[in-house]
Design a protein around this motif. Sequence first.
Motif, PDB file in Angstrom:
ATOM      1  N   LEU A 166       0.834  -1.200   0.000  1.00 19.75           N
ATOM      2  CA  LEU A 166       0.000   0.000   0.000  1.00 19.75           C
ATOM      3  C   LEU A 166       0.868   1.249   0.000  1.00 19.75           C
ATOM      4  O   LEU A 166       0.599   2.222  -0.688  1.00 19.75           O
ATOM      5  N   GLU A 167       1.969   1.171   0.778  1.00 16.88           N
ATOM      6  CA  GLU A 167       2.855   2.320   0.897  1.00 16.88           C
ATOM      7  C   GLU A 167       3.532   2.637  -0.437  1.00 16.88           C
ATOM      8  O   GLU A 167       3.660   3.795  -0.813  1.00 16.88           O
ATOM      9  N   PRO A 205      -9.898   6.861   3.745  1.00 19.60           N
ATOM     10  CA  PRO A 205      -8.792   7.647   4.293  1.00 19.60           C
ATOM     11  C   PRO A 205      -8.221   7.083   5.595  1.00 19.60           C
ATOM     12  O   PRO A 205      -7.032   7.242   5.852  1.00 19.60           O
ATOM     13  N   ASP A 206      -9.069   6.451   6.406  1.00 17.93           N
ATOM     14  CA  ASP A 206      -8.548   5.894   7.653  1.00 17.93           C
ATOM     15  C   ASP A 206      -7.479   4.834   7.397  1.00 17.93           C
ATOM     16  O   ASP A 206      -6.688   4.527   8.285  1.00 17.93           O
ATOM     17  N   GLU A 207      -7.469   4.267   6.183  1.00 15.25           N
ATOM     18  CA  GLU A 207      -6.447   3.265   5.850  1.00 15.25           C
ATOM     19  C   GLU A 207      -5.171   3.873   5.300  1.00 15.25           C
ATOM     20  O   GLU A 207      -4.120   3.280   5.431  1.00 15.25           O
ATOM     21  N   PHE A 208      -5.249   5.033   4.633  1.00 11.83           N
ATOM     22  CA  PHE A 208      -4.010   5.548   4.049  1.00 11.83           C
ATOM     23  C   PHE A 208      -3.509   6.860   4.650  1.00 11.83           C
ATOM     24  O   PHE A 208      -2.330   7.176   4.521  1.00 11.83           O
ATOM     25  N   ILE A 209      -4.366   7.624   5.336  1.00 13.28           N
ATOM     26  CA  ILE A 209      -3.874   8.871   5.945  1.00 13.28           C
ATOM     27  C   ILE A 209      -2.797   8.586   7.009  1.00 13.28           C
ATOM     28  O   ILE A 209      -1.740   9.237   7.003  1.00 13.28           O
ATOM     29  N   PRO A 210      -3.021   7.608   7.908  1.00  8.85           N
ATOM     30  CA  PRO A 210      -1.967   7.333   8.898  1.00  8.85           C
ATOM     31  C   PRO A 210      -0.645   6.930   8.235  1.00  8.85           C
ATOM     32  O   PRO A 210       0.437   7.338   8.678  1.00  8.85           O
ATOM     33  N   LEU A 211      -0.750   6.162   7.159  1.00 15.16           N
ATOM     34  CA  LEU A 211       0.438   5.741   6.410  1.00 15.16           C
ATOM     35  C   LEU A 211       1.124   6.952   5.767  1.00 15.16           C
ATOM     36  O   LEU A 211       2.346   7.095   5.809  1.00 15.16           O
ATOM     37  N   ALA A 212       0.307   7.831   5.204  1.00 16.65           N
ATOM     38  CA  ALA A 212       0.845   9.037   4.570  1.00 16.65           C
ATOM     39  C   ALA A 212       1.509   9.936   5.610  1.00 16.65           C
ATOM     40  O   ALA A 212       2.499  10.614   5.316  1.00 16.65           O
ATOM     41  N   GLU A 213       0.963   9.921   6.841  1.00 16.69           N
ATOM     42  CA  GLU A 213       1.562  10.723   7.900  1.00 16.69           C
ATOM     43  C   GLU A 213       2.921  10.168   8.298  1.00 16.69           C
ATOM     44  O   GLU A 213       3.891  10.900   8.446  1.00 16.69           O
ATOM     45  N   LEU A 223       0.367  15.328  -0.257  1.00 21.49           N
ATOM     46  CA  LEU A 223      -1.066  15.068  -0.379  1.00 21.49           C
ATOM     47  C   LEU A 223      -1.866  16.238   0.192  1.00 21.49           C
ATOM     48  O   LEU A 223      -2.840  16.700  -0.416  1.00 21.49           O
ATOM     49  N   GLY A 224      -1.438  16.729   1.350  1.00 21.01           N
ATOM     50  CA  GLY A 224      -2.130  17.856   1.987  1.00 21.01           C
ATOM     51  C   GLY A 224      -2.108  19.100   1.117  1.00 21.01           C
ATOM     52  O   GLY A 224      -3.105  19.830   1.037  1.00 21.01           O
TER      53      GLY A 224
END
Length: 276
Positions: A27-28, A72-80, A88-89
């Motif tokens: 995913l990353e 988003p709950d699956e990829f926002i933490p990863l993006a952080e 992204l932001g």
Amino acid sequence: RAKTAGRNMLRFFDPGMEADVVNRVALESDLHEALAKQQFQLHYQAQMSGGVLSGSEALVRWLHPQRGLVPPDEFIPLAEETGLILQLGAWVLETACAQLVQWAANPELSHLSIAVNVSARQFRKPDFVSQVGEILSRTDANPKRLKLELTESLLVEDVDDVIEKMHELKNIGVGFALDDFGTGYSSLYYLKHLPFDQMKIDRSFVRDILDDTNDATIARTIVTLAQSLGLGVIAEGVESLEQLEFLAELHCHAYQGYYFSRPLPIDEFEEYALGY
Ligand code: C2E
Ligand code: MG
Ligand code: MG
Ligand code: MG
């Protein structure tokens, strides 16, 4: 959670956990390409205030070529964690501002605001204020229509820096909402010093508000707190008329939730807004 070393060992060899790690790594690496491949979209969810549509919250969606819509709950933490949230932001802000400019040309939509979620890591960047200023002036968006949603996680460290940045952005007209209020660790002391315009009652308090007196009490307390601090208050996750009526009795008159509309792709949101 495993309680003993033995169980920890067992967990270490758990094939399910190995699959999780493989999944995460995959995913990353996909996430790194997703921006360049234009796989992100913004959906817009209606925000109602005093009985009218006052704006929307922009919620990012990842349209993965194989997995479909990744929440988003699956990829926002990863993006952080990976730092990708910075790019992204910036894309989210830019897209929302471009949207505001399009609405500005239509008298039926020009009053609508857009609330954008900003992650702590993004807000802490030393050049965050100038970045927002730059995006606003490049797109020519009206800063008064832009609202930034921050969470309590920001209030844990270097609050002085947060206060300074918020004031600088408020000076150019940008508004602020405190997202998911009540789920984090806000200090009421700091709350008084932070120039928020609005508090958002987290949807975990709204969900059972009719049956759970603790949730009802918390919601009532948040409304009272917002009022005494001179802030607006909006309830998240309103799914039924009964919840809405309950909140109205608590003097909360702004709502967001499936009762009105789910987050929608831009065309559908505009249709909703024009028909409203
Ligand atoms: P949030 O900012 O608290 O957004 C509200 C979430 O509640 C959204 O989930 C929305 O779809 C959902 N929701 C709204 N009304 C209802 C309802 O009536 N019932 C229920 N059950 N849910 C409702 P979503 O879109 O999955 O986003 C989850 C979180 O991901 C957001 O929570 C936000 O923290 C984060 N997020 C989304 N977009 C962005 C973004 O562009 N940047 C950053 N940093 N975070 C984002
Ligand atoms: Mg939000
Ligand atoms: Mg929220
Ligand atoms: Mg949330």
